[in-house]
Design an enzyme around this catalytic site. Structure first.
Site, mmCIF file in Angstrom:
data_model
loop_
_atom_site.group_PDB
_atom_site.id
_atom_site.type_symbol
_atom_site.label_atom_id
_atom_site.label_comp_id
_atom_site.label_asym_id
_atom_site.label_seq_id
_atom_site.Cartn_x
_atom_site.Cartn_y
_atom_site.Cartn_z
ATOM 1 N N PRO A 79 88.380 20.368 73.620
ATOM 2 C CA PRO A 79 88.803 20.595 72.238
ATOM 3 C C PRO A 79 90.201 21.167 72.063
ATOM 4 O O PRO A 79 90.641 22.025 72.824
ATOM 5 C CB PRO A 79 87.754 21.582 71.727
ATOM 6 C CG PRO A 79 86.565 21.318 72.550
ATOM 7 C CD PRO A 79 87.077 20.968 73.909
ATOM 8 N N CYS A 80 90.859 20.662 71.036
ATOM 9 C CA CYS A 80 92.251 21.026 70.765
ATOM 10 C C CYS A 80 92.390 22.412 70.135
ATOM 11 O O CYS A 80 93.339 23.100 70.400
ATOM 12 C CB CYS A 80 92.862 20.093 69.726
ATOM 13 S SG CYS A 80 92.618 18.367 69.977
ATOM 14 N N GLN A 81 91.466 22.782 69.298
ATOM 15 C CA GLN A 81 91.691 23.936 68.412
ATOM 16 C C GLN A 81 92.244 25.181 69.107
ATOM 17 O O GLN A 81 93.209 25.761 68.634
ATOM 18 C CB GLN A 81 90.401 24.292 67.642
ATOM 19 C CG GLN A 81 90.081 23.325 66.547
ATOM 20 C CD GLN A 81 89.339 22.097 67.056
ATOM 21 O OE1 GLN A 81 89.202 21.889 68.250
ATOM 22 N NE2 GLN A 81 88.859 21.281 66.142
ATOM 23 N N PHE A 83 94.172 25.564 71.436
ATOM 24 C CA PHE A 83 95.549 25.470 71.916
ATOM 25 C C PHE A 83 96.510 24.948 70.858
ATOM 26 O O PHE A 83 97.689 24.847 71.094
ATOM 27 C CB PHE A 83 95.605 24.515 73.132
ATOM 28 C CG PHE A 83 94.533 24.778 74.140
ATOM 29 C CD1 PHE A 83 93.570 23.837 74.382
ATOM 30 C CD2 PHE A 83 94.487 25.971 74.835
ATOM 31 C CE1 PHE A 83 92.567 24.073 75.308
ATOM 32 C CE2 PHE A 83 93.496 26.214 75.760
ATOM 33 C CZ PHE A 83 92.522 25.264 76.001
#
Ligand code: SAM
Length: 356
Positions: A79-81, A83
């Protein structure tokens, strides 16, 4: 796009954090055989099953390595969130930061020949609690489990995707193969404008619906010209919080809210949140968000890939989260060529260094 039909030539792919299957579609189109996919999210899994087949819906932390078949290549869009520069940037302090360790746990056991991680550009600057850069920790952890790693901030439009989307790709090759990954060369294309991308969209095509703008956006969007932004909106029509920013625009580093790309531009990044303030989600000439099909095209999904989700916002989210299939296809092809020994990696590497 090429799909290799001969099963004997296929590499086996294990896909973690598969989402709705953007990355997987690109690998499938190149001829990889997807032997395992996993995601926790209802909407992602629904769409994945409709288009690509079986997927295990579980938290990765609950998946034992023995449940995962052997593979040649493993992909993980963790998941991106944590970073993301658009998110809260809590990074590794965020509980989700530890999901990378889940990838390492599985890689250590399965030992695929190649590993591909995808993430937002923020992953390059974020620091761990100890002050070291997260990307360096990832390199070190991959080195510890036996992989040479190359990473790069890539622009999706360099690989035939009609979108100026920047993402970090991290590719590891198992050390005993004695090979290094070289990123594929950018491909030039003059067919990436919105005019080309949204051409010939029949009204009965699936996913032609769009997510309505908020009442506030509905009031201000008609002031924005094709190719314009919030700067076109008269001051007295702006919401109070935007007036404050307009009053002190340098302090806020001249943000470009409500960007509306013109027909002759390449679209900006389609994000999971699909908010007109922060992402170029407004149609060039109609006062609305793009339809689900339009953003799918901007993300390079073919028209026969159908999205299903519990809500319209859910569809925008899974598409915005996806790796554009055409970018994945380019990476899938390069890995395949390198594993098969077809690319003169040394020569390509030297050529790339000469350009730097
Ligand atoms: C950036 S998206 C991946 C997109 C995907 N690579 C694609 O190309 O469509 C990250 C995904 O991780 C999933 N995810 C987050 N936490 C998870 C967990 N604990 N276990 C399994 N999946 C998880 C999310 O549901 C989301 O679909």
């Amino acid at each position: 796009m090429r799909v290799i039909k001969d099963v004997q030539t296929m590499f086996k792919l294990v896909s973690l954090f598969s989402g709705c299957g953007g990355m997987d579609l690109g690998f499938h189109q190149y001829g990889y055989n997807i032997v395992f996919a996993n995601d926790i999210d209802n909407d992602a899994v629904k769409t994945y099953r409709k288009n690509l087949g079986d997927i295990v819906q579980k938290d990765i932390k609950e998946i034992h390595e023995d449940e995962i078949p052997d593979c040649d290549v493993l992909t993980a869009g963790f998941p991106c969130q944590p970073f993301s520069s658009a998110g809260n940037r809590k990074g590794v302090a965020d509980e989700r930061g530890t999901l990378f360790h889940e990838c390492i746990r599985i890689i250590k056991k399965k030992k695929p020949q190649a590993v591909v991680f995808e993430n937002v550009r923020g992953i390059l600057s974020i620091k761990n609690d100890d002050g070291n850069k997260l990307i360096h920790s990832i390199e070190r952890m991959m080195d510890d489990v036996g992989y040479y790693v190359e990473y790069k901030l890539v622009k999706a439009s360099d690989y035939g995707v009609p979108q100026n989307r920047y993402r970090v790709l991290i590719v590891g090759l198992r050390k005993d193969l004695n090979k290094r990954f070289v990123f594929p060369k950018p491909i030039k294309s003059d067919k990436l404008t919105l005019r080309h991308t949204l051409n010939n969209l029949k009204p009965d095509i699936p996913n032609s619906e769009h997510w309505k703008l908020s009442p506030q956006s509905q009031e201000i969007v008609p002031y924005i010209k094709e190719g314009g932004s919030w700067k076109d909106i008269p001051y007295d029509k702006l919401p109070e919080r935007m007036k404050k920013i307009r009053d002190n625009i340098k302090k806020y580093k001249s943000p470009n809210f409500y960007r509306r790309y013109s027909w002759d531009e390449i679209c900006g990044t389609i994000t999971a949140a699909a908010t007109p303030e922060n992402c170029g989600i407004l149609h060039p000439t109609e006062d609305r968000r793009y339809t689900v099909r339009e953003i799918a095209r901007i993300q390079s999904f073919p028209d026969d890939f159908v999205f299903e989700a519990g809500s319209i916002a859910g569809m925008y989210k899974i598409i915005g989260n996806a790796v554009p299939p055409r970018l994945a296809y380019a990476i899938a092809g390069q890995i395949s060529e390198i594993l098969e020994g077809k690319v003169n990696v040394e020569e390509e590497f030297a050529e790339q260094l000469a350009i730097l």
